[in-house]
Motif scaffolding. Structure first.
Motif: not given
Length: 113
Positions: A8-30
C-alpha cells in the motif's frame, strides 16, 4: 508456488492517532501468522526519510529517483503462496490490520532465483 507482493502507498494509510498502536499490533500479528504458516518471505516499509539515489551501470550516483515515476513509499509484504486466491485472502487480512486497501501483484518466476 508463486511469490506475491502485497503493498500500500503511505497516503492510503489514514488512521486516527489513537488507533496507531492497534494498527501496529494487528499488522505485526498478521505477519507473525504468515511466518507460522511458512508463507513469509519478507516485509517492511520504505524509509521515507532516506534519500533516493539512482545508480548507473558505471557506478555513477545521481540524487533522486526517476522523474516520471510516482514516489515509492508505504508498506510491503512478500508472501509465497500456492494460489491467487490464497494471496487475496492474505491481502484481505493485511487490509483489515492496516485499515487500508492493499495492492496485490505476482512476481514473475525467475528460474535463477
Amino acid at each position: 508456488m508463486a511469490k506475491y507482493l502485497i503493498s500500500f502507498p503511505a497516503a492510503a494509510m489514514v488512521v486516527p492517532d489513537d488507533q496507531w498502536n492497534a494498527v501496529v499490533r494487528d499488522s505485526h500479528a498478521v505477519i507473525e501468522e504468515a511466518k507460522a504458516a511458512g508463507a513469509y518471505v519478507f516485509a517492511g516499509g520504505i524509509d521515507a526519510g532516506a534519500a533516493v539515489v539512482r545508480v548507473s551501470a558505471d557506478g555513477t550516483v545521481t540524487d533522486g529517483g526517476y522523474a516520471a515515476a510516482r514516489p515509492l513509499d508505504g508498506g510491503f509484504a512478500v508472501l509465497e503462496l500456492p494460489t491467487r486466491e490464497a494471496a487475496v485472502a492474505w491481502a484481505a487480512r493485511l487490509a483489515r490490520a492496516c485499515r487500508c486497501d492493499q495492492e496485490l501483484r505476482v512476481f514473475m518466476f525467475d528460474p535463477a532465483s
